[in-house]
Design a protein around this motif. Structure first.
Motif, PDB file in Angstrom:
ATOM      1  N   ASP A 107       0.850  -1.191   0.000  1.00  0.00           N
ATOM      2  CA  ASP A 107       0.000   0.000   0.000  1.00  0.00           C
ATOM      3  C   ASP A 107       0.887   1.243   0.000  1.00  0.00           C
ATOM      4  O   ASP A 107       2.049   1.207   0.423  1.00  0.00           O
ATOM      5  CB  ASP A 107      -0.896   0.020   1.242  1.00  0.00           C
ATOM      6  CG  ASP A 107      -1.900  -1.127   1.248  1.00  0.00           C
ATOM      7  OD1 ASP A 107      -2.296  -1.558   0.154  1.00  0.00           O
ATOM      8  OD2 ASP A 107      -2.253  -1.599   2.344  1.00  0.00           O
ATOM      9  N   ALA A 108       0.336   2.350  -0.460  1.00  0.00           N
ATOM     10  CA  ALA A 108       1.079   3.619  -0.424  1.00  0.00           C
ATOM     11  C   ALA A 108       1.292   4.035   1.021  1.00  0.00           C
ATOM     12  O   ALA A 108       0.337   4.067   1.807  1.00  0.00           O
ATOM     13  CB  ALA A 108       0.327   4.685  -1.187  1.00  0.00           C
ATOM     14  N   GLN A 110       1.950   6.946   2.257  1.00  0.00           N
ATOM     15  CA  GLN A 110       1.398   8.255   2.560  1.00  0.00           C
ATOM     16  C   GLN A 110       0.547   8.721   1.396  1.00  0.00           C
ATOM     17  O   GLN A 110       0.578   8.130   0.324  1.00  0.00           O
ATOM     18  CB  GLN A 110       2.510   9.282   2.848  1.00  0.00           C
ATOM     19  CG  GLN A 110       3.359   9.620   1.652  1.00  0.00           C
ATOM     20  CD  GLN A 110       4.701   8.928   1.630  1.00  0.00           C
ATOM     21  OE1 GLN A 110       4.991   8.076   2.472  1.00  0.00           O
ATOM     22  NE2 GLN A 110       5.531   9.296   0.666  1.00  0.00           N
ATOM     23  N   LYS A 111      -0.244   9.782   1.608  1.00  0.00           N
ATOM     24  CA  LYS A 111      -1.147  10.267   0.570  1.00  0.00           C
ATOM     25  C   LYS A 111      -0.417  11.076  -0.496  1.00  0.00           C
ATOM     26  O   LYS A 111      -0.811  11.078  -1.658  1.00  0.00           O
ATOM     27  CB  LYS A 111      -2.257  11.114   1.194  1.00  0.00           C
ATOM     28  CG  LYS A 111      -3.250  10.311   2.030  1.00  0.00           C
ATOM     29  CD  LYS A 111      -4.380  11.192   2.523  1.00  0.00           C
ATOM     30  CE  LYS A 111      -5.401  10.383   3.307  1.00  0.00           C
ATOM     31  NZ  LYS A 111      -6.535  11.244   3.792  1.00  0.00           N
ATOM     32  N   THR A 128       0.672   7.912  -6.357  1.00  0.00           N
ATOM     33  CA  THR A 128       0.010   6.814  -7.048  1.00  0.00           C
ATOM     34  C   THR A 128       0.332   5.511  -6.328  1.00  0.00           C
ATOM     35  O   THR A 128       1.475   5.286  -5.923  1.00  0.00           O
ATOM     36  CB  THR A 128       0.493   6.733  -8.507  1.00  0.00           C
ATOM     37  OG1 THR A 128       0.227   7.978  -9.160  1.00  0.00           O
ATOM     38  CG2 THR A 128      -0.189   5.608  -9.257  1.00  0.00           C
ATOM     39  N   SER A 129      -0.641   4.650  -6.157  1.00  0.00           N
ATOM     40  CA  SER A 129      -0.399   3.376  -5.490  1.00  0.00           C
ATOM     41  C   SER A 129       0.473   2.471  -6.352  1.00  0.00           C
ATOM     42  O   SER A 129       0.550   2.634  -7.580  1.00  0.00           O
ATOM     43  CB  SER A 129      -1.717   2.670  -5.183  1.00  0.00           C
ATOM     44  OG  SER A 129      -2.345   2.245  -6.390  1.00  0.00           O
ATOM     45  N   ALA A 130       1.122   1.496  -5.715  1.00  0.00           N
ATOM     46  CA  ALA A 130       1.928   0.537  -6.460  1.00  0.00           C
ATOM     47  C   ALA A 130       1.067  -0.240  -7.445  1.00  0.00           C
ATOM     48  O   ALA A 130       1.486  -0.538  -8.568  1.00  0.00           O
ATOM     49  CB  ALA A 130       2.631  -0.417  -5.498  1.00  0.00           C
ATOM     50  N   ARG A 131      -0.169  -0.558  -7.034  1.00  0.00           N
ATOM     51  CA  ARG A 131      -1.077  -1.283  -7.917  1.00  0.00           C
ATOM     52  C   ARG A 131      -1.396  -0.461  -9.167  1.00  0.00           C
ATOM     53  O   ARG A 131      -1.364  -0.966 -10.287  1.00  0.00           O
ATOM     54  CB  ARG A 131      -2.358  -1.623  -7.173  1.00  0.00           C
ATOM     55  CG  ARG A 131      -3.491  -2.139  -8.030  1.00  0.00           C
ATOM     56  CD  ARG A 131      -3.184  -3.472  -8.684  1.00  0.00           C
ATOM     57  NE  ARG A 131      -3.041  -4.545  -7.718  1.00  0.00           N
ATOM     58  CZ  ARG A 131      -2.863  -5.823  -8.053  1.00  0.00           C
ATOM     59  NH1 ARG A 131      -2.802  -6.169  -9.329  1.00  0.00           N
ATOM     60  NH2 ARG A 131      -2.723  -6.746  -7.115  1.00  0.00           N
ATOM     61  N   ALA A 132      -1.706   0.835  -8.985  1.00  0.00           N
ATOM     62  CA  ALA A 132      -2.024   1.693 -10.128  1.00  0.00           C
ATOM     63  C   ALA A 132      -0.819   1.845 -11.051  1.00  0.00           C
ATOM     64  O   ALA A 132      -0.956   1.841 -12.275  1.00  0.00           O
ATOM     65  CB  ALA A 132      -2.511   3.054  -9.656  1.00  0.00           C
ATOM     66  N   LEU A 154       8.770   1.661  -2.483  1.00  0.00           N
ATOM     67  CA  LEU A 154       8.770   3.062  -2.880  1.00  0.00           C
ATOM     68  C   LEU A 154      10.177   3.639  -2.798  1.00  0.00           C
ATOM     69  O   LEU A 154      10.877   3.467  -1.797  1.00  0.00           O
ATOM     70  CB  LEU A 154       7.829   3.870  -1.981  1.00  0.00           C
ATOM     71  CG  LEU A 154       7.635   5.339  -2.374  1.00  0.00           C
ATOM     72  CD1 LEU A 154       7.000   5.461  -3.750  1.00  0.00           C
ATOM     73  CD2 LEU A 154       6.771   6.060  -1.329  1.00  0.00           C
ATOM     74  N   TRP A 171       7.936   3.917  -7.948  1.00  0.00           N
ATOM     75  CA  TRP A 171       7.868   2.548  -7.454  1.00  0.00           C
ATOM     76  C   TRP A 171       8.960   1.738  -8.124  1.00  0.00           C
ATOM     77  O   TRP A 171       9.129   1.784  -9.346  1.00  0.00           O
ATOM     78  CB  TRP A 171       6.496   1.937  -7.735  1.00  0.00           C
ATOM     79  CG  TRP A 171       5.418   2.499  -6.853  1.00  0.00           C
ATOM     80  CD1 TRP A 171       4.449   3.401  -7.189  1.00  0.00           C
ATOM     81  CD2 TRP A 171       5.227   2.204  -5.466  1.00  0.00           C
ATOM     82  NE1 TRP A 171       3.668   3.691  -6.100  1.00  0.00           N
ATOM     83  CE2 TRP A 171       4.114   2.965  -5.022  1.00  0.00           C
ATOM     84  CE3 TRP A 171       5.868   1.377  -4.551  1.00  0.00           C
ATOM     85  CZ2 TRP A 171       3.637   2.928  -3.721  1.00  0.00           C
ATOM     86  CZ3 TRP A 171       5.406   1.330  -3.247  1.00  0.00           C
ATOM     87  CH2 TRP A 171       4.303   2.086  -2.841  1.00  0.00           C
ATOM     88  N   ALA A 186       5.699   7.579  -9.642  1.00  0.00           N
ATOM     89  CA  ALA A 186       4.589   7.329  -8.722  1.00  0.00           C
ATOM     90  C   ALA A 186       3.713   8.552  -8.487  1.00  0.00           C
ATOM     91  O   ALA A 186       2.910   8.567  -7.552  1.00  0.00           O
ATOM     92  CB  ALA A 186       5.136   6.821  -7.383  1.00  0.00           C
TER      93      ALA A 186
END
Length: 305
Positions: A107-108, A110-111, A128-132, A154, A171, A186
């Protein structure tokens, strides 16, 4: 000047042919602009009057101020592992965006994440999340060879931007068979400002829109763009107008002829050598009147869709 009657509008079919030929724009002719810039006209018919209009509209505008305060990448958002690629299968997997995930993605943490420039300037943007980020890589979904991703962390990567090179959050994906990670930016680019000049209402062979991204080489003077053309011509050309605050590119089509033509859009890379480094100058499209930031073909950036 060719008659507008000879223009064949592009009709995009379900397929697109991507050319591999790089066309170098050369400098000849001359003139000056309000910003003291030099007009470089290759003599291929592009509308330099329109380029001067675009340069003048952006000079000192609110849009230019917003642009210069944002994050606008001018390089590839992906950096490959060292030694990529081991074989043709791996290269094909990357070019067809065919990946396979074996493992979990974090998961990310931080925002937001911060971009940092050497002079001390920085900018915080949504992370951006790792998944995205992985989904931006994995768009193939075919039965061919695939690169296997087993995890991510990250980190950052150095990337050329409109404000110079920057440390950008990225990422770092672990790719099976490679000792170093594949890095993917990211954060999304800043939202483009509304241009201070309207787009040209109709495309002709003398002036049309650029068909894709701008990438600036390490020398900060060589710019690679993508320009479209049809099946009954000699290919695209890109003329350049350089001013103190911007570089305006005018895409045109060389040698349009009348004979039977297929209605497909062909894209070729066009490489332009500038008289001096890009620096913090804006790269602008004469047809649209907008900046020409780097985007990978087929990528979907939330700030630009």
């Amino acid at each position: 000047m060719r008659s507008a009657r000879s223009v064949k509008p592009f009709v995009v079919k379900p397929f697109v042919v991507f050319g591999l030929v790089a066309v170098a724009a050369t400098a000849c002719g001359g003139g000056t602009t309000p910003g003291g810039g030099k007009v470089r006209d290759s003599g291929r018919g592009a509308d330099q009057g329109r380029a001067r209009q675009v340069a003048a509209a952006w000079e000192g505008s609110e849009a230019a101020r917003v642009w210069r305060e944002g994050y606008h990448p001018l390089g590839d958002p992906v950096q490959l592992p060292e030694g990529a690629f081991h074989d043709d299968a791996d290269k094909r997997a990357y070019l067809t965006q065919n990946f396979e995930l074996r493992g979990s993605l974090p998961d990310a943490p931080q925002k937001k994440a911060r971009i940092r420039w050497p002079g001390g300037d920085s900018l915080a943007l949504p992370l951006t999340s790792a998944r995205a980020a992985y989904e931006q890589l994995d768009r193939g979904g075919n039965a061919g060879p695939a690169l296997t991703v087993t995890g991510a962390r990250l980190g950052d990567m150095t990337l050329l931007t409109s404000r110079g090179p920057a440390k950008v959050p990225a990422w770092h994906f672990t790719v099976e068979g490679y000792d170093t990670p594949l890095k993917r930016v990211a954060v999304a680019p800043s939202k483009l400002p509304a241009p201070p000049v309207k787009a040209v209402s109709r495309q002709t062979d003398e002036l049309g829109p650029l068909a894709g991204p701008a990438a600036v080489a390490d020398d900060n003077r060589t710019v690679t763009l993508r320009a479209g053309h049809g099946s009954c011509d000699d290919g695209p050309a890109v003329d350049v107008l350089e001013t103190g605050g911007s570089v305006v590119f005018s895409a045109s089509i060389r040698g349009v002829s009348d004979g039977p033509c297929t209605a497909d859009l062909r894209i070729e890379k066009v490489t332009v050598k500038l008289d001096r480094p890009v620096g913090d100058r804006m790269l602008l499209d004469a047809f649209t009147g907008r900046p020409v930031p780097y985007e990978q073909p087929g990528s979907a950036s939330p700030s630009r869709t």
